[in-house]
Scaffold this active site. Structure first.
Site, PDB file in Angstrom:
ATOM      1  N   ASP A   1       0.803  -1.226   0.000  1.00 12.27           N
ATOM      2  CA  ASP A   1       0.000   0.000   0.000  1.00 12.27           C
ATOM      3  C   ASP A   1       0.832   1.270   0.000  1.00 12.27           C
ATOM      4  O   ASP A   1       0.421   2.296   0.552  1.00 12.27           O
ATOM      5  CB  ASP A   1      -0.967   0.011   1.206  1.00 12.27           C
ATOM      6  CG  ASP A   1      -1.869  -1.209   1.207  1.00 12.27           C
ATOM      7  OD1 ASP A   1      -2.221  -1.681   0.118  1.00 12.27           O
ATOM      8  OD2 ASP A   1      -2.233  -1.677   2.315  1.00 12.27           O
TER       9      ASP A   1
ATOM     10  N   GLY B   1       0.070  13.898  -3.088  1.00 11.41           N
ATOM     11  CA  GLY B   1      -1.392  13.771  -3.052  1.00 11.41           C
ATOM     12  C   GLY B   1      -1.781  12.562  -3.869  1.00 11.41           C
ATOM     13  O   GLY B   1      -0.947  12.019  -4.607  1.00 11.41           O
TER      14      GLY B   1
ATOM     15  N   GLN C   1       2.073  -5.984  -3.279  1.00 12.44           N
ATOM     16  CA  GLN C   1       2.519  -6.111  -1.892  1.00 12.44           C
ATOM     17  C   GLN C   1       3.801  -5.292  -1.681  1.00 12.44           C
ATOM     18  O   GLN C   1       3.969  -4.290  -2.353  1.00 12.44           O
ATOM     19  CB  GLN C   1       2.736  -7.583  -1.486  1.00 12.44           C
ATOM     20  CG  GLN C   1       1.449  -8.394  -1.364  1.00 12.44           C
ATOM     21  CD  GLN C   1       0.842  -8.847  -2.680  1.00 12.44           C
ATOM     22  OE1 GLN C   1       1.509  -9.490  -3.465  1.00 12.44           O
ATOM     23  NE2 GLN C   1      -0.411  -8.518  -2.920  1.00 12.44           N
TER      24      GLN C   1
ATOM     25  N   GLY D   1      -4.480  -4.242  -3.878  1.00  7.00           N
ATOM     26  CA  GLY D   1      -5.485  -3.212  -4.135  1.00  7.00           C
ATOM     27  C   GLY D   1      -4.712  -1.957  -4.494  1.00  7.00           C
ATOM     28  O   GLY D   1      -4.093  -1.342  -3.632  1.00  7.00           O
ATOM     29  N   HIS D   2      -4.670  -1.629  -5.768  1.00  2.00           N
ATOM     30  CA  HIS D   2      -3.889  -0.488  -6.246  1.00  2.00           C
ATOM     31  C   HIS D   2      -4.836   0.628  -6.669  1.00  2.00           C
ATOM     32  O   HIS D   2      -5.678   0.437  -7.542  1.00  2.00           O
ATOM     33  CB  HIS D   2      -2.993  -0.920  -7.420  1.00  2.00           C
ATOM     34  CG  HIS D   2      -1.954  -1.939  -7.018  1.00  2.00           C
ATOM     35  ND1 HIS D   2      -1.063  -2.494  -7.894  1.00  2.00           N
ATOM     36  CD2 HIS D   2      -1.679  -2.498  -5.808  1.00  2.00           C
ATOM     37  CE1 HIS D   2      -0.284  -3.341  -7.240  1.00  2.00           C
ATOM     38  NE2 HIS D   2      -0.640  -3.367  -5.972  1.00  2.00           N
ATOM     39  N   THR D   3      -4.689   1.784  -6.022  1.00  3.24           N
ATOM     40  CA  THR D   3      -5.636   2.881  -6.234  1.00  3.24           C
ATOM     41  C   THR D   3      -5.100   3.901  -7.216  1.00  3.24           C
ATOM     42  O   THR D   3      -3.964   4.376  -7.075  1.00  3.24           O
ATOM     43  CB  THR D   3      -5.912   3.580  -4.885  1.00  3.24           C
ATOM     44  OG1 THR D   3      -6.149   2.580  -3.899  1.00  3.24           O
ATOM     45  CG2 THR D   3      -7.106   4.511  -4.970  1.00  3.24           C
TER      46      THR D   3
ATOM     47  N   THR E   1      -5.622 -11.525   3.478  1.00  2.00           N
ATOM     48  CA  THR E   1      -6.727 -10.803   2.841  1.00  2.00           C
ATOM     49  C   THR E   1      -7.909 -11.735   2.591  1.00  2.00           C
ATOM     50  O   THR E   1      -8.957 -11.284   2.124  1.00  2.00           O
ATOM     51  CB  THR E   1      -6.269 -10.179   1.511  1.00  2.00           C
ATOM     52  OG1 THR E   1      -5.824 -11.242   0.651  1.00  2.00           O
ATOM     53  CG2 THR E   1      -5.135  -9.190   1.718  1.00  2.00           C
TER      54      THR E   1
ATOM     55  N   LYS F   1       1.758   2.206  -5.084  1.00  2.00           N
ATOM     56  CA  LYS F   1       2.270   1.660  -6.354  1.00  2.00           C
ATOM     57  C   LYS F   1       1.333   1.989  -7.520  1.00  2.00           C
ATOM     58  O   LYS F   1       1.774   2.344  -8.599  1.00  2.00           O
ATOM     59  CB  LYS F   1       2.425   0.118  -6.244  1.00  2.00           C
ATOM     60  CG  LYS F   1       3.441  -0.304  -5.187  1.00  2.00           C
ATOM     61  CD  LYS F   1       3.478  -1.808  -5.036  1.00  2.00           C
ATOM     62  CE  LYS F   1       2.256  -2.392  -4.368  1.00  2.00           C
ATOM     63  NZ  LYS F   1       2.057  -2.016  -2.966  1.00  2.00           N
TER      64      LYS F   1
END
Ligand code: GDP
Ligand code: IMO
Ligand code: MG
Length: 431
Positions: free
Chosen positions: A13, A422, A223, A40-42, A129, A16
């Site tokens: 987290d 940001g 990861q 989970g890549h945002t 997870t 990436k």
């Protein structure tokens, strides 16, 4: 520098997805090499947020080919759901995505085993997870896994029957959990056959052709290095190699085909799930430091898992961890994210060593119990009250933020090449 491996170098987290998305216009191919829906890549573009689990973070760009390599584990339900989410947003996923025919399928019994094992461990659980990652990689190395290409194989039925007999014995007799039905498995296989098999490809062949044509490849890790099954805080790790070297085996490219390794880390540290975390200040179980800096990071950084929604544990930047990661990955440049989250803190700290039984440790001990017992040795720097949010040039940074950046470079013995200020694609400073 053309072919870069971009990896997380803390406990995941690190941002990436954001960094890969912003680098994608400069490359031709973005390829994932390990992990699966545990990731989970945002990606944030304006007011639109996209969370990706399997699909490489280049998917939003025209003319970018996205590859899912053999080193990954793919859950047909989740990947199809992810594809449909993108299709609904008008992204031509089918044209942009290829999946290695050799990648392993996560089947319903993997998820059932993951859940039952965690439940059986009780307080000693890893805090996975719950996506079936461990059991799927186990099957891969035990040579009973089902790969995408195996959907076309004549002995598929026999292999599924054998696997079901084995897992249902484990589930019902040993773990006292409900069995998985053949119908559940068939549903996953049918979906994979209908929606994923048409995208199956010989990924190494595609990559070699593209590399020979002078195209640029971005290898996207999932990861983080401290979750690597060999180099992380074992056994509180994931079940794949997450280090840069895994890009080679997980896609089928050679060492000479990687030019740079970008180590992505936050300006502080987070971890989700159990396991040692020496600089931890704050967690949802009630731990909170007197200065509330950990709570500040959790709240301002909105530290909740992108996949599971679980609250993340927070703490100071751990340079011992980052130095370890720089070594095991051959990191050539750092991307520091979430600098803006530290805005408003009176002081900021860097952990530069650990102390254990009166001894100073300069590297991460291999033994989890020792890491758990280690006390961080901190260097304290003055904080800043100005906002760094959205800054796009170094001269927009307050002097103390710049000083922290330079200190991180010096302590980690690695140049910082990007600073993220940001969540948006445009919130970046290139150094
Ligand atoms: P990944 O798994 O490494 O891709 O990271 P995640 O997406 O799970 O978590 C990173 C979170 O931080 C996401 O919500 C991002 O939108 C957000 N983020 C990334 N970079 C920055 C940054 O520089 N500042 C802030 N405030 N948020 C960021
Ligand atoms: P991204 O790619 C943060 C953690 C889990 C757990 C351990 C094992 O978004 O950075 P698993 O389900 O893999 O067997 O869980 O690893 N973990 C992650 N933590 N980010 C991730 O991915 C993670 N993927 C797994 O919380 O501690
Ligand atoms: Mg994530």
């Amino acid at each position: 520098m053309t072919n870069t491996v971009a990896i997380g170098i803390q406990w995941g987290d690190e941002g990436k997805g954001k960094i890969v998305d912003l680098m994608a216009p400069d490359v031709d191919v973005v390829a994932r090499f390990q992990g699966g829906p545990n990731a989970g890549h945002t990606l944030v573009i304006g007011d639109k947020k996209t969370v990706l689990n399997h699909i490489p973070s280049g998917i939003l760009h025209d003319d970018t080919l996205c590859l899912i390599g053999n080193g990954t584990v793919v859950d047909p339900f989740r990947l199809v759901e992810e594809m449909d989410m993108l299709l609904a947003a008008g992204i031509p996923v089918v044209e942009r995505l290829k999946i290695s025919e050799r990648c392993q399928l996560i089947l319903p019994y993997h998820r059932a085993l993951d859940a039952a094992r965690e439940a059986a461990k009780g307080a000693g659980k890893i805090g996975t997870t719950g996506k079936g990652i461990g059991p799927c990689y186990e099957d891969k190395t035990a040579r009973r896994g089902i790969r995408l290409i195996d959907l076309t194989s004549a002995d598929l039925n026999d292999r599924i029957e054998a696997n079901l007999e084995y897992v249902n014995f484990m589930l019902t007799q040993y773990l006292k959990a409900a069995p998985v039905t053949r119908a559940d498995v068939d549903e996953a296989l049918d979906l994979a056959r209908a929606r994923l098999l048409p995208l199956a490809a010989d990924v190494p062949l595609i990559l070699q052709k593209r590399i020979k044509a002078g195209e640029r490849i971005l290898y996207e890790g999932a990861q983080g290095s401290m979750l690597d099954v060999d180099h992380g805080t074992y056994p509180f790790v994931t079940s794949s190699n997450t280090v840069a070297g895994a890009a080679l085996a997980g896609l089928g490219v050679g060492p000479g085909q990687v030019d740079a390794v970008l180590g992505i880390c936050k300006a502080y540290t987070t971890r989700v799930g159990a396991g040692p975390f020496p600089t931890e200040l704050y967690n949802a179980e009630g731990k909170c430091d007197a200065e509330n800096a950990g709570k500040h990071m959790a709240e301002k950084g909105n530290e909740f898992g992108s996949t599971t929604g679980r609250p993340r544990r927070t703490g100071w930047f751990d340079a011992v961890v980052v130095q370890h990661a720089v070594r095991i990955n051959g990191v050539t440049g750092l991307a520091i994210t979430k600098m803006d989250v530290l805005d408003g803190l009176e002081e900021v700290k860097l952990c530069v060593a650990y102390e254990l039984n009166g001894e100073r440790l300069e590297s991460v001990p291999a033994c989890c119990a020792q890491l758990e017992a280690a006390t961080p040795v901190y260097e304290t720097l003055p904080g800043w009250s100005e906002s760094t949010f959205g800054a796009t040039a170094l001269d927009q940074l307050p002097a103390n933020a710049l000083a922290l950046l330079r200190r991180i470079e010096a302590v980690c013995d690695c140049p910082v090449s990007m600073l993220s200020t940001g969540p948006d694609r445009n919130h970046i400073i290139h150094l």
